[in-house]
Design an enzyme around this catalytic site. Structure first.
Site, short mmCIF file in Angstrom:
data_model
loop_
_atom_site.label_atom_id
_atom_site.label_comp_id
_atom_site.label_asym_id
_atom_site.label_seq_id
_atom_site.Cartn_x
_atom_site.Cartn_y
_atom_site.Cartn_z
N ASN A 295 -44.38 -3.18 -3.78
CA ASN A 295 -43.87 -3.62 -2.47
C ASN A 295 -44.52 -2.82 -1.34
O ASN A 295 -44.87 -3.39 -0.30
CB ASN A 295 -42.35 -3.46 -2.41
CG ASN A 295 -41.63 -4.64 -3.03
OD1 ASN A 295 -41.57 -5.73 -2.45
ND2 ASN A 295 -41.11 -4.44 -4.23
N GLU B 25 -39.38 -10.64 -3.34
CA GLU B 25 -39.59 -9.44 -2.51
C GLU B 25 -40.91 -9.54 -1.74
O GLU B 25 -40.96 -9.29 -0.54
CB GLU B 25 -39.58 -8.19 -3.39
CG GLU B 25 -38.23 -7.92 -4.02
CD GLU B 25 -38.18 -6.67 -4.88
OE1 GLU B 25 -37.10 -6.09 -4.99
OE2 GLU B 25 -39.21 -6.28 -5.47
N HIS C 22 -33.06 -4.24 -2.16
CA HIS C 22 -32.38 -4.09 -3.45
C HIS C 22 -32.64 -5.35 -4.27
O HIS C 22 -32.51 -6.46 -3.74
CB HIS C 22 -30.88 -3.89 -3.22
CG HIS C 22 -30.15 -3.56 -4.48
ND1 HIS C 22 -30.20 -2.31 -5.07
CD2 HIS C 22 -29.40 -4.33 -5.30
CE1 HIS C 22 -29.50 -2.33 -6.18
NE2 HIS C 22 -29.00 -3.54 -6.35
N ASP D 79 -26.64 1.47 -1.25
CA ASP D 79 -26.57 0.00 -1.23
C ASP D 79 -25.40 -0.57 -0.44
O ASP D 79 -24.95 -1.68 -0.73
CB ASP D 79 -26.52 -0.55 -2.67
CG ASP D 79 -27.71 -0.11 -3.49
OD1 ASP D 79 -28.82 0.02 -2.91
OD2 ASP D 79 -27.55 0.12 -4.69
N LYS E 226 -35.40 18.89 -4.19
CA LYS E 226 -34.90 20.09 -3.53
C LYS E 226 -35.44 20.20 -2.08
O LYS E 226 -34.69 20.52 -1.16
CB LYS E 226 -35.35 21.31 -4.34
CG LYS E 226 -34.36 22.43 -4.29
CD LYS E 226 -34.67 23.52 -5.27
CE LYS E 226 -33.85 24.71 -4.81
NZ LYS E 226 -34.11 25.92 -5.45
N GLY F 6 -44.84 1.03 -6.56
CA GLY F 6 -45.29 0.80 -5.19
C GLY F 6 -45.89 -0.55 -4.89
O GLY F 6 -46.63 -0.70 -3.92
N ASN G 16 -33.67 -1.00 3.52
CA ASN G 16 -33.89 -0.88 2.07
C ASN G 16 -33.95 -2.27 1.47
O ASN G 16 -33.38 -3.22 2.02
CB ASN G 16 -32.72 -0.10 1.43
CG ASN G 16 -32.89 0.06 -0.07
OD1 ASN G 16 -34.00 0.35 -0.54
ND2 ASN G 16 -31.82 -0.13 -0.83
C1 GAR Z 1 -38.20 -3.19 -6.44
O1 GAR Z 1 -37.80 -4.28 -7.22
C2 GAR Z 1 -37.08 -2.76 -5.52
O2 GAR Z 1 -36.28 -3.82 -5.10
C3 GAR Z 1 -36.30 -1.85 -6.43
O3 GAR Z 1 -37.27 -1.13 -7.14
C4 GAR Z 1 -38.42 -1.96 -7.33
C5 GAR Z 1 -39.65 -1.16 -6.94
O4 GAR Z 1 -40.82 -1.84 -7.31
N1 GAR Z 1 -35.44 -0.99 -5.67
C6 GAR Z 1 -34.27 -0.55 -6.14
O5 GAR Z 1 -33.86 -0.80 -7.24
C7 GAR Z 1 -33.47 0.31 -5.15
N2 GAR Z 1 -32.12 0.48 -5.61
P1 GAR Z 1 -42.20 -1.44 -6.63
O6 GAR Z 1 -42.30 0.08 -6.72
O7 GAR Z 1 -43.26 -2.09 -7.47
O8 GAR Z 1 -42.19 -1.90 -5.21
#
Ligand code: GAR
Length: 194
Positions: free
Chosen positions: A15, A176, A106, A147, A61, A13, A104
């Site tokens: 981000n 990010e 990526h 994606d 679920k 979490g 989203n």
């Molecule tokens: C981030 O790097 C995000 O881009 C990636 O997971 C990480 C989460 O980090 N998302 C994916 O791979 C989605 N396919 P965080 O929980 O520290 O934000």
């Protein structure tokens, strides 16, 4: 007009926290109403507590076989969903209901290194294994396929010869943190017609 936002996250979490901080003083644009999470042990729930953001936890679920999540979105009057390290597929019914209202992030340059199983460190491992010279981030709308929704924004960084998945992940995380909140703000402003 301020839009009500739900952040969906599954794990660490970082981000999500960065986005909460960014919009704290921008309540004229966005109210982060809830962190929605499919993992009751995820660290993102601790982070939410720190900022007094309510949390809502559900199982795979419950997400896919009940109206629980949809009811919560209604109850909180959610206008827009931010996926931020959310590792499950969003059910088609919610994708349809929130068409062009789910974004989203990526951790690579889509369309490369996307799709099922491509998340977190798996992505960085694949990028290094493929001998790529650059990687980066992609912010895109979510659609019914992993994606594949249309791209809103990309930023690039180099992949260095001695990179490990960890060092590359750090570089991508910096991108990010620098860009995702601003891109979200821009999308919200357009949506609100400001
Ligand atoms: C981030 O790097 C995000 O881009 C990636 O997971 C990480 C989460 O980090 N998302 C994916 O791979 C989605 N396919 P965080 O929980 O520290 O934000």
């Amino acid at each position: 007009m301020s839009l009500n936002i739900a952040i969906w996250a599954s794990g660490n979490g970082s981000n999500a926290e960065n986005i909460i901080k960014y919009f704290k003083d921008k309540t004229d644009i966005a109210n982060i109403r809830v962190i929605m999470c499919n993992n009751k042990n995820a660290f993102v729930l601790e982070r939410a507590k720190k900022y007094n953001v309510p949390t809502f936890v559900f199982t795979y679920k419950e997400l896919n076989e009940t109206d629980m999540v949809n009811n919560k979105l209604e109850e909180l009057d959610i206008d827009f969903i931010v996926l931020s390290g959310f590792m499950l597929k969003v059910p088609d019914s919610i994708i349809r209901k929130y068409a062009d209202r789910i974004v989203n992030i990526h951790p690579a340059l889509l369309p490369k290194f996307g799709g099922k199983g491509m998340y977190g460190d798996h992505v960085h491992e694949a990028v290094i294994a493929a001998g790529e010279k650059e990687s980066g981030i992609t912010v895109h709308y979510a659609n019914e396929h992993y994606d594949e929704g249309s791209t809103i924004f990309q930023a690039k960084c180099p992949v260095l010869p001695d990179d490990t998945p960890d060092t590359l992940a750090q570089r991508v995380h910096s991108l990010e943190y620098a860009h995702y909140p601003e891109v979200i703000e821009q999308v919200l402003r357009e949506l609100a017609g400001k």
